[in-house]
Scaffold this motif. Sequence first.
Motif, PDB file in Angstrom:
ATOM      1  N   ALA A 489       3.672   3.208   6.459  1.00 49.82           N
ATOM      2  CA  ALA A 489       4.101   4.525   6.958  1.00 49.82           C
ATOM      3  C   ALA A 489       5.440   4.915   6.347  1.00 49.82           C
ATOM      4  O   ALA A 489       5.669   6.075   6.004  1.00 49.82           O
ATOM      5  CB  ALA A 489       4.182   4.504   8.486  1.00 49.82           C
ATOM      6  N   GLY A 490       6.310   3.921   6.187  1.00 47.11           N
ATOM      7  CA  GLY A 490       7.607   4.190   5.578  1.00 47.11           C
ATOM      8  C   GLY A 490       7.456   4.621   4.131  1.00 47.11           C
ATOM      9  O   GLY A 490       8.044   5.612   3.682  1.00 47.11           O
ATOM     10  N   LYS A 491       6.594   3.908   3.383  1.00 43.28           N
ATOM     11  CA  LYS A 491       6.371   4.271   1.978  1.00 43.28           C
ATOM     12  C   LYS A 491       5.673   5.622   1.864  1.00 43.28           C
ATOM     13  O   LYS A 491       5.823   6.328   0.869  1.00 43.28           O
ATOM     14  CB  LYS A 491       5.516   3.190   1.294  1.00 43.28           C
ATOM     15  CG  LYS A 491       6.316   1.962   0.940  1.00 43.28           C
ATOM     16  CD  LYS A 491       5.429   0.870   0.388  1.00 43.28           C
ATOM     17  CE  LYS A 491       5.193   1.027  -1.102  1.00 43.28           C
ATOM     18  NZ  LYS A 491       4.439  -0.126  -1.651  1.00 43.28           N
ATOM     19  N   GLY A 492       4.892   5.943   2.909  1.00 42.66           N
ATOM     20  CA  GLY A 492       4.153   7.200   2.908  1.00 42.66           C
ATOM     21  C   GLY A 492       5.038   8.434   2.934  1.00 42.66           C
ATOM     22  O   GLY A 492       4.573   9.544   2.689  1.00 42.66           O
ATOM     23  N   ASP A 499      -3.120   9.706  -8.235  1.00 37.62           N
ATOM     24  CA  ASP A 499      -2.983   8.546  -9.128  1.00 37.62           C
ATOM     25  C   ASP A 499      -2.941   7.237  -8.337  1.00 37.62           C
ATOM     26  O   ASP A 499      -3.271   6.177  -8.863  1.00 37.62           O
ATOM     27  CB  ASP A 499      -1.682   8.639  -9.947  1.00 37.62           C
ATOM     28  CG  ASP A 499      -1.771   9.683 -11.050  1.00 37.62           C
ATOM     29  OD1 ASP A 499      -2.759  10.442 -11.055  1.00 37.62           O
ATOM     30  OD2 ASP A 499      -0.843   9.742 -11.875  1.00 37.62           O
ATOM     31  N   ASN A 500      -2.476   7.313  -7.082  1.00 45.26           N
ATOM     32  CA  ASN A 500      -2.315   6.108  -6.279  1.00 45.26           C
ATOM     33  C   ASN A 500      -3.628   5.594  -5.695  1.00 45.26           C
ATOM     34  O   ASN A 500      -3.712   4.441  -5.281  1.00 45.26           O
ATOM     35  CB  ASN A 500      -1.336   6.374  -5.120  1.00 45.26           C
ATOM     36  CG  ASN A 500       0.074   6.624  -5.608  1.00 45.26           C
ATOM     37  OD1 ASN A 500       0.539   7.746  -5.629  1.00 45.26           O
ATOM     38  ND2 ASN A 500       0.742   5.569  -6.046  1.00 45.26           N
ATOM     39  N   LEU A 501      -4.663   6.448  -5.642  1.00 44.03           N
ATOM     40  CA  LEU A 501      -5.893   6.056  -4.946  1.00 44.03           C
ATOM     41  C   LEU A 501      -6.534   4.814  -5.562  1.00 44.03           C
ATOM     42  O   LEU A 501      -6.846   3.846  -4.863  1.00 44.03           O
ATOM     43  CB  LEU A 501      -6.890   7.219  -4.920  1.00 44.03           C
ATOM     44  CG  LEU A 501      -8.164   6.929  -4.113  1.00 44.03           C
ATOM     45  CD1 LEU A 501      -7.867   6.908  -2.619  1.00 44.03           C
ATOM     46  CD2 LEU A 501      -9.273   7.931  -4.413  1.00 44.03           C
ATOM     47  N   PHE A 502      -6.721   4.846  -6.883  1.00 46.78           N
ATOM     48  CA  PHE A 502      -7.401   3.760  -7.594  1.00 46.78           C
ATOM     49  C   PHE A 502      -6.770   2.399  -7.256  1.00 46.78           C
ATOM     50  O   PHE A 502      -7.440   1.474  -6.788  1.00 46.78           O
ATOM     51  CB  PHE A 502      -7.314   4.041  -9.104  1.00 46.78           C
ATOM     52  CG  PHE A 502      -7.995   3.034  -9.982  1.00 46.78           C
ATOM     53  CD1 PHE A 502      -9.295   3.247 -10.422  1.00 46.78           C
ATOM     54  CD2 PHE A 502      -7.333   1.886 -10.401  1.00 46.78           C
ATOM     55  CE1 PHE A 502      -9.926   2.326 -11.254  1.00 46.78           C
ATOM     56  CE2 PHE A 502      -7.956   0.962 -11.228  1.00 46.78           C
ATOM     57  CZ  PHE A 502      -9.257   1.186 -11.654  1.00 46.78           C
ATOM     58  N   HIS A 503      -5.470   2.297  -7.452  1.00 49.73           N
ATOM     59  CA  HIS A 503      -4.790   1.009  -7.288  1.00 49.73           C
ATOM     60  C   HIS A 503      -4.588   0.649  -5.818  1.00 49.73           C
ATOM     61  O   HIS A 503      -4.605  -0.524  -5.461  1.00 49.73           O
ATOM     62  CB  HIS A 503      -3.467   1.034  -8.051  1.00 49.73           C
ATOM     63  CG  HIS A 503      -3.661   1.353  -9.509  1.00 49.73           C
ATOM     64  ND1 HIS A 503      -4.070   0.411 -10.416  1.00 49.73           N
ATOM     65  CD2 HIS A 503      -3.572   2.523 -10.187  1.00 49.73           C
ATOM     66  CE1 HIS A 503      -4.203   0.981 -11.614  1.00 49.73           C
ATOM     67  NE2 HIS A 503      -3.899   2.263 -11.494  1.00 49.73           N
ATOM     68  N   SER A 504      -4.423   1.667  -4.970  1.00 51.20           N
ATOM     69  CA  SER A 504      -4.230   1.383  -3.548  1.00 51.20           C
ATOM     70  C   SER A 504      -5.509   0.859  -2.913  1.00 51.20           C
ATOM     71  O   SER A 504      -5.464  -0.021  -2.053  1.00 51.20           O
ATOM     72  CB  SER A 504      -3.756   2.639  -2.815  1.00 51.20           C
ATOM     73  OG  SER A 504      -2.530   3.074  -3.345  1.00 51.20           O
ATOM     74  N   VAL A 505      -6.663   1.392  -3.322  1.00 50.43           N
ATOM     75  CA  VAL A 505      -7.925   0.906  -2.765  1.00 50.43           C
ATOM     76  C   VAL A 505      -8.168  -0.524  -3.240  1.00 50.43           C
ATOM     77  O   VAL A 505      -8.553  -1.393  -2.454  1.00 50.43           O
ATOM     78  CB  VAL A 505      -9.103   1.846  -3.125  1.00 50.43           C
ATOM     79  CG1 VAL A 505     -10.432   1.204  -2.771  1.00 50.43           C
ATOM     80  CG2 VAL A 505      -8.947   3.173  -2.399  1.00 50.43           C
ATOM     81  N   LEU A 506      -7.893  -0.802  -4.520  1.00 54.36           N
ATOM     82  CA  LEU A 506      -8.019  -2.183  -5.019  1.00 54.36           C
ATOM     83  C   LEU A 506      -7.077  -3.097  -4.237  1.00 54.36           C
ATOM     84  O   LEU A 506      -7.440  -4.216  -3.859  1.00 54.36           O
ATOM     85  CB  LEU A 506      -7.701  -2.252  -6.513  1.00 54.36           C
ATOM     86  CG  LEU A 506      -8.719  -1.614  -7.469  1.00 54.36           C
ATOM     87  CD1 LEU A 506      -8.263  -1.800  -8.911  1.00 54.36           C
ATOM     88  CD2 LEU A 506     -10.114  -2.209  -7.271  1.00 54.36           C
ATOM     89  N   LYS A 519       2.338  -1.336  -9.136  1.00 54.59           N
ATOM     90  CA  LYS A 519       3.346  -0.269  -9.028  1.00 54.59           C
ATOM     91  C   LYS A 519       2.761   0.997  -8.402  1.00 54.59           C
ATOM     92  O   LYS A 519       3.470   1.801  -7.831  1.00 54.59           O
ATOM     93  CB  LYS A 519       3.909   0.059 -10.415  1.00 54.59           C
ATOM     94  CG  LYS A 519       4.869  -1.008 -10.938  1.00 54.59           C
ATOM     95  CD  LYS A 519       5.732  -0.488 -12.071  1.00 54.59           C
ATOM     96  CE  LYS A 519       4.922  -0.177 -13.320  1.00 54.59           C
ATOM     97  NZ  LYS A 519       4.282  -1.385 -13.912  1.00 54.59           N
ATOM     98  N   LEU A 520       1.426   1.179  -8.574  1.00 59.61           N
ATOM     99  CA  LEU A 520       0.802   2.386  -8.038  1.00 59.61           C
ATOM    100  C   LEU A 520       0.065   2.121  -6.717  1.00 59.61           C
ATOM    101  O   LEU A 520      -0.608   2.993  -6.183  1.00 59.61           O
ATOM    102  CB  LEU A 520      -0.174   2.969  -9.079  1.00 59.61           C
ATOM    103  CG  LEU A 520       0.501   3.589 -10.303  1.00 59.61           C
ATOM    104  CD1 LEU A 520      -0.509   3.882 -11.405  1.00 59.61           C
ATOM    105  CD2 LEU A 520       1.243   4.862  -9.911  1.00 59.61           C
ATOM    106  N   ASP A 521       0.195   0.897  -6.209  1.00 66.30           N
ATOM    107  CA  ASP A 521      -0.482   0.525  -4.964  1.00 66.30           C
ATOM    108  C   ASP A 521       0.438   0.786  -3.779  1.00 66.30           C
ATOM    109  O   ASP A 521       1.511   0.190  -3.675  1.00 66.30           O
ATOM    110  CB  ASP A 521      -0.873  -0.959  -5.040  1.00 66.30           C
ATOM    111  CG  ASP A 521      -1.457  -1.457  -3.730  1.00 66.30           C
ATOM    112  OD1 ASP A 521      -1.713  -0.633  -2.825  1.00 66.30           O
ATOM    113  OD2 ASP A 521      -1.665  -2.685  -3.623  1.00 66.30           O
TER     114      ASP A 521
END
Length: 531
Positions: A489-492, A499-506, A519-521
């Motif tokens: 929540a803080g990072k949000g 661009d963040n979706l791909f790496h965040s889902v992984l 870096k993109l997660d």
Amino acid sequence: MLVAGFVLVCLNTHFWRLLYQVVAPQGSFEWLFIASVLVVILALFNLLFGAFAVPYVFKPVMTVLLFVSAAASYFMDEYGTVIDAGLVRNIVETNASEVRDLLTLKLAAYLFFAGALPVYFLWRTRLDYRTIGRELLTKTAGAVLSLAVVGFVALPFTNNFMSVFREQRQLLYFLSPINSLNAVYRYVEKKSARPPPSLISLGEDARKGSAWLGRKDRSLTMIVVGETARAANFSLNGYPRLTNPRLAAIAGLINFPRAYSCGTDTAYSLPCMFSNLGRSRFDVNRAAKQENLLDIVQRAGFAVRWRENQSGCKGVCLRVPTEVLVETKPRGFYEIGDALDEALLRDLPDRIRALDRDGLFVLHMMGSHGPAYYKRYPLRFEQFKPACRESQFSRCSKDEIVNSYDNTIVYTDHVLAELIALLQAEDRQGMPTALIYLSDHGESLGEGNLYLHGMPYAIAPEVQKHIPMLLWLSPRYQQAFAVDTACVAGKGQQPVSQDNLFHSVLGLLDIETQVYDAKLDIFAGCRRSSD
Ligand SMILES: [Zn+2]
């Protein structure tokens, strides 16, 4: 100019009838719009036909064009036939008996009166050409004049042109000779197309990481792709109207108030957010030639499912099981011809129960797709009144348009809250569940006199790029994968993008692969124990 006028007025009756139906003019402004369509197309035809005005070329080309347009006019008037590449293929590959069935007296009459007769007058007309230099000069001047006329006449009706020709693109399939030329071009293109290059695989090394060790329960992660929802109209983001009454009441829901889209239309944003290219390197053709997030997640052993309630997944779901609701038309959601998003929830619990592995479901919403906002929600969600109940914006005030748009957000709020309730129930029965929601792009609602979306990114207004993005993790999910939600929540609060979706889902699914970039997660550094 005469040939252009003849083709436009006499050989396009079907087009004008359809345009009349679409616009259904009530006031003088809408009649003026129809008149401006006439002038604009006439100027463009003049430009197009004029390009052939050279000795020994003009008359033969116009002859073919007139006969083709006459025949096309007959098929459109008589059968409402769409002139497309499929029709050209049928003509080329047809057999004699089929042709005989189509040769009617009426067709002969069309070809005589609308084809042969004007061709006769065309050939009787003496055309004088100037010297090459003067001819070039007058042609250039004529082209500039035509374009100036187009700009001048179309400008006051920009929004009408946008809403009619964007939403009713099929109208152009009825405009002769553009439809015939386009159909032949598409046919030749398809015939000569080389087989597509083999797909570039991505993340062949993908496998589940240590978070999965020893887990026996199945988990479900859900990505909900919103449509045309703009962040500015979410009360979660400070919009003064209460458009998120239900989501606001969900404890633990994480809002990303500074999320941005990759493009300003679906066809761009959708493949972009599922690719690893990121906005800076993204290009639709390049992305189509390589695998995406869903392929990698599937390879890592998840059951990936796509449920479609809109205009298609733009190639993203090509290699995963897909259910297109427009084709199955669930009862109750499509009765009035509209794709209400609650259809996406239909028998979801059964689908979840049928999972034999961990699942990743993607739901593609109809959301706030315009201009017919009023069709996107059931009447009981019409909280803001009076709402525009027309797809032609010129008939509504700006306030009415915004009202109907806000009602679509209230309905989206309801659909997402229902989804989360469903996932909460699954969690109570032992299944860790998660939901990520993000819109594909935003929307203009009259700011700077702009409506809809699709402006080139560099000059697109903020409202077309600033999107809502939400995250909800069930208690069991947070625990199972040791996610520190306060950290997320803080990072949000920082700027994020598609661009963040791909790496965040992984990252969230703890899938290990070389293509993952921490870096993109968004979740990187937000795990309690494992890191
Ligand atoms: Zn879209």
